[in-house]
Design a protein around this motif. Structure first.
Motif, PDB file in Angstrom:
ATOM      1  N   ARG B 167       0.813  -1.219   0.000  1.00 55.83           N
ATOM      2  CA  ARG B 167       0.000   0.000   0.000  1.00 55.83           C
ATOM      3  C   ARG B 167       0.844   1.266   0.000  1.00 55.83           C
ATOM      4  NH1 ARG B 167      -3.494  -3.474  -1.334  1.00 55.83           N
ATOM      5  NH2 ARG B 167      -5.266  -3.989  -0.011  1.00 55.83           N
ATOM      6  N   GLY B 168       2.168   1.095  -0.065  1.00 55.14           N
ATOM      7  CA  GLY B 168       3.048   2.262  -0.019  1.00 55.14           C
ATOM      8  C   GLY B 168       3.224   2.922  -1.374  1.00 55.14           C
ATOM      9  N   GLY B 169       2.704   2.289  -2.411  1.00 49.91           N
ATOM     10  CA  GLY B 169       2.789   2.926  -3.715  1.00 49.91           C
ATOM     11  C   GLY B 169       3.004   1.931  -4.839  1.00 49.91           C
ATOM     12  N   LEU B 176       4.940 -12.340  -1.589  1.00 46.91           N
ATOM     13  CA  LEU B 176       6.195 -12.656  -2.280  1.00 46.91           C
ATOM     14  C   LEU B 176       7.387 -12.039  -1.556  1.00 46.91           C
ATOM     15  CD1 LEU B 176       5.596 -12.372  -6.134  1.00 46.91           C
ATOM     16  CD2 LEU B 176       6.116 -14.410  -4.766  1.00 46.91           C
ATOM     17  N   LYS B 177       7.192 -10.800  -1.109  1.00 48.43           N
ATOM     18  CA  LYS B 177       8.242 -10.116  -0.363  1.00 48.43           C
ATOM     19  C   LYS B 177       8.598 -10.913   0.886  1.00 48.43           C
ATOM     20  CE  LYS B 177       8.125  -5.162  -0.751  1.00 48.43           C
ATOM     21  NZ  LYS B 177       7.762  -3.891  -0.137  1.00 48.43           N
ATOM     22  N   TRP B 178       7.558 -11.397   1.568  1.00 52.96           N
ATOM     23  CA  TRP B 178       7.797 -12.188   2.782  1.00 52.96           C
ATOM     24  C   TRP B 178       8.601 -13.438   2.435  1.00 52.96           C
ATOM     25  CZ3 TRP B 178       3.715 -12.388   7.219  1.00 52.96           C
ATOM     26  CH2 TRP B 178       3.247 -11.096   7.477  1.00 52.96           C
ATOM     27  N   GLU B 324      -0.040   0.867   6.177  1.00 52.18           N
ATOM     28  CA  GLU B 324      -1.359   0.350   5.831  1.00 52.18           C
ATOM     29  C   GLU B 324      -1.272  -1.114   5.410  1.00 52.18           C
ATOM     30  OE1 GLU B 324      -3.391   2.683   2.809  1.00 52.18           O
ATOM     31  OE2 GLU B 324      -4.862   1.083   2.554  1.00 52.18           O
ATOM     32  N   THR B 325      -0.192  -1.473   4.720  1.00 49.35           N
ATOM     33  CA  THR B 325      -0.008  -2.874   4.344  1.00 49.35           C
ATOM     34  C   THR B 325      -0.018  -3.740   5.607  1.00 49.35           C
ATOM     35  OG1 THR B 325       1.508  -2.040   2.647  1.00 49.35           O
ATOM     36  CG2 THR B 325       1.421  -4.421   2.953  1.00 49.35           C
ATOM     37  N   TYR B 326       0.781  -3.337   6.581  1.00 51.35           N
ATOM     38  CA  TYR B 326       0.828  -4.099   7.838  1.00 51.35           C
ATOM     39  C   TYR B 326      -0.538  -4.151   8.522  1.00 51.35           C
ATOM     40  CZ  TYR B 326       5.979  -4.424   7.999  1.00 51.35           C
ATOM     41  OH  TYR B 326       7.285  -4.742   7.758  1.00 51.35           O
TER      42      TYR B 326
END
Ligand code: FMN
Lengths: 121, 595
Positions: B167-169, B176-178, B324-326
């Motif tokens: 949600r940061g842009g 996938l990042k995890w 917001e993602t978190y």
């Protein structure tokens, strides 16, 4: 925090504190608290309702207040809204009557007929 | 345990605080004491309710009565009438809360009805400084569940399946990042939260920190477990004092309750969090610049790859996500990946928070399912444009985004649609423009911001954006020449292609998108030397029409004596006019116009 049970316990305690802010379908006890109600003694009735709900730990019950219900001569008035049931209006209430209504009507589901509006002439 | 028959929620978000909610709290305390209601009525200071336009906001439960623009003087009436006697003070309610004399509760108001609050679910509902209130609303249950019931692989699979994107842009798939960070080799790993919130029009991250800080803490602990990190950092700008304060309180309370620290839930998992303050530079929101800044270096980006998941903080594998993602993570764990994936569009799942501002009735913060159309957001939730003016464009994505014109209002909002329109989701800033906004001026405004904020490391961004700004200055000052628009386009394309980081790569977007949809406005400036919206001072003249009654008021207010004329005769404006507009505001007959 050492266990899920510990968390659940804190949650249960805290739920009581914030429950009022949830949208709920449960029972509502509404005390008429307009000037007429207050001068006829509605405050002790309201306090008794709050106290009784607290001591009996009745989670689904909302105690709230409203303005003039319109039958000032029978104040203090209390209305009980239960889901799927007709509204019951109690009249000339006192703190003791309130406690009985909670015990019999709210908890056991039996309307206290002698206090209801239908019983006064 | 105290039980209260009524709760009065006072918004303590930054917006309402600056419009006076502290004095409301004081007044309420005094009034409650005066009427001996302290044991019956509880005051709670919450985070942002979102409808900042109507602030300061006070909500009274159990009725859900929504009081707006409350002043300290109003509190005695609310106390005497509503809290004491149970009569809602209807004239102090939010205007939409009274319909045909029926009082509607907060959830029935248009602004909230179309929203779906996942990331903001607790904002404006709980006391952010009381961990037990968060726990009452299922807080830390997800962390408990993850630690006691789920393997790291199951957890990562759940986040992947949910379809959550950053949600940061950028909108990169979070799961996938995890997975990348989890699989990266190394014993020391970190999780980092990006709470820099550099888009000047956005304030959702601040609202989460102010209104529901434990959601972030819980989510970061969950992420720490997934990727194998036992230390986290929240990078937040020092310009957010209330957010920093509440987050610190929340971290302290989490430690006291052993939800941070050693051996959490007796599972052997250790995790702790610290706050790192930023100085409020836009570029420090870019992930590699942010990591440099945490390390104590200058906040300048470094080339990617390597990505932070492989070489992040102090060269260790690092999971970096936005606030917001978190904030979505605990809800995904509790309700399941399928639930989350059931909200939104095919490629953009869940909800998105937008900060709505500009020429709009309901300025504020709103959270909608992905796929809601721009029209619904602006005209239904946002309540449309004030003063009956016509909608012109909406700017999304902040300084990196672009303007979207009327013909695309029915586009469902998601990552891919906004990009294909030449804009982007960004962090969720949404600025509405009406017929009075000049699009060249708007583009100039955003570019001015990025030129200021460019860190200077790479030439395309440092020099290129400056050259673009000079061209825009030239055009808005009335010196535009044939070929300038084309020069802008060419520069824009080159800067996008050759800048080191996202700042330069997106900086030309406001210019490109306004040229795309409003080329005629650029042409009017360049070729006709006219600003159709009457904004660019050098391109317009003030003239007095025949409606002038010769009252001389304009003559008196003019600071440079550019107006002449006798009493009761038509006045005129000379070349000495500096176009300050003072006369327009003063004229009682609306006889002075811009041309
Ligand atoms: C100039 C620039 C500014 C940025 N500002 C922010 C910001 O303020 N907050 C943020 O979360 N991401 C910002 N980003 C995006 C981050 O680089 C990164 O992609 C994001 O924090 C990753 O988190 P996510 O996957 O949860 O979106 C910015 C990027 C650029 C290029």
């Amino acid at each position: 925090m050492k266990s899920l049970m510990e968390l659940a316990k804190i949650r249960e305690e805290a739920m009581k504190k914030v429950d009022i802010r949830n949208d709920r379908e449960g029972t509502r006890i509404v005390v008429g608290m307009a000037t007429c109600g207050i001068s006829a003694g509605a405050r002790p009735v309201l306090m008794a309702a709050v106290e009784e709900v607290r001591t009996r730990n009745l989670q689904e019950i909302v105690v709230s207040q409203t303005g003039c219900i319109g039958i000032c001569r029978l104040e203090p008035l209390v209305e009980v809204y239960k889901q799927g049931e007709e509204k019951v209006t109690y009249v000339e209430m006192t703190a003791d009557k309130m406690k009985r209504v909670i015990a019999e009507h709210i908890v056991n589901g039996k309307v206290v007929n002698e206090y209801t509006i239908g019983s006064v002439k | 345990m105290e039980l209260y028959r009524s709760h009065v929620l006072v918004c303590g978000g930054t917006g309402c605080t600056s419009s006076g909610s502290i004095s409301i709290e004081d007044a309420l305390k005094t009034e409650l004491a005066k009427h001996k209601l302290e044991k019956e009525v509880k005051m709670v200071r919450t985070g942002c309710f979102g409808l900042c336009e109507a602030g300061p906001i006070v909500i009274v439960y159990p009725e859900g009565a929504f009081y707006s623009q409350v002043k300290a003087e109003d509190i005695s009436r609310i106390t005497e009438e509503h809290l004491l006697k149970g009569r809602i003070v209807t004239d102090l309610l939010f205007k939409e809360a009274v319909v045909e004399d029926q009082v509607r509760s907060i959830n029935e108001i248009d602004f909230y009805r179309k929203q779906k609050r996942v990331a903001l679910r607790n904002c404006g509902v709980i006391d952010p400084e009381d961990i037990t209130e968060y726990i009452a609303f299922d807080g830390y249950k997800a962390l408990g569940k993850v630690l006691t019931e789920m393997t790291k692989e199951e957890l990562i699979e759940t986040i992947k399946k949910s379809g959550l994107r950053g949600r940061g842009g950028g909108g990169f798939p979070t799961g996938l990042k995890w997975e990348f960070t989890y699989k990266a080799t190394g014993t020391q790993k970190y999780v980092v939260c990006n709470a820099d919130e550099g888009d000047p029009g956005a304030f959702m991250d601040r609202s989460v920190l102010e209104g529901d800080p434990h959601a972030l803490i819980e989510a970061m602990a969950i992420a720490g477990y997934a990727v194998g990190a036992n230390q986290g950092y929240v990078y937040v700008r020092a310009e957010y004092p209330i957010a920093v304060h509440r987050l610190q309180i929340a971290i302290d309370q989490a430690r006291e309750n052993e939800l941070l620290g050693k051996n959490i839930f007796d599972t052997g998992f250790d995790f702790d969090l610290e706050i790192r303050l930023g100085a409020g530079a836009f570029v420090c929101g870019e992930e590699t610049a942010l990591l440099n800044s945490i390390e104590g270096k200058r906040g300048m980006p470094r080339p990617r790859p390597p990505f932070p998941a492989i070489k992040g903080l102090w060269e260790k594998p690092t999971l970096l996500s936005n606030v917001e993602t978190y904030a979505n993570i605990p809800q995904i764990i509790l309700n399941g990946a399928e639930w989350f994936a059931g909200i939104g569009t095919e490629k953009s799942k869940g909800t998105k928070v937008f900060a709505l501002g500009g020429k709009i009735n309901n300025t504020g913060l709103l959270e909608i399912p992905m796929g809601t159309t721009l029209r619904e957001v602006i005209f239904e939730i946002g309540g449309g444009i004030p003063d009956g003016k016509a909608f012109k464009a909406v700017q999304t994505g902040g300084p990196s985004g672009g303007c979207i014109a009327t013909e695309h209002l029915d586009t469902p909002i998601d990552y891919d649609n906004l990009i294909s329109l030449g804009s982007m989701m960004g962090s969720g800033g949404m600025i509405v423009m009406d017929e009075d906004n000049c699009m060249v001026d708007i583009a100039r405004f955003f570019l001015d911001f990025t030129v200021d904020e460019s860190c200077g490391k790479c030439p395309p961004c440092r020099i290129g954006t400056k050259r673009m700004l000079e061209l825009l200055d030239k055009i808005t000052e009335g010196n535009g020449e044939d070929g300038d628009i084309e020069k802008l386009e060419k520069l824009a394309v080159n800067i996008k292609a050759s800048s080191l980081c996202g700042l330069g790569q997106t900086a030309p977007n406001p210019v490109l998108s306004t040229i795309k949809y409003f080329r005629h406005e650029y042409e009017a400036h360049v070729y006709d030397k006219k600003c159709p919206s009457g904004v660019c001072q050098n391109l317009l003249n003030y003239v007095i029409t025949n409606d002038c009654k010769g009252c001389t008021l304009c003559k008196k207010v003019c600071p440079v004596n550019a107006i002449s004329g006798e009493v009761k005769k038509l006045h005129t404006i000379s070349d000495a006019c500096i176009k300050c507009g003072a006369c327009v505001d003063k004229c009682p007959f609306k006889a002075i116009i811009k041309q």
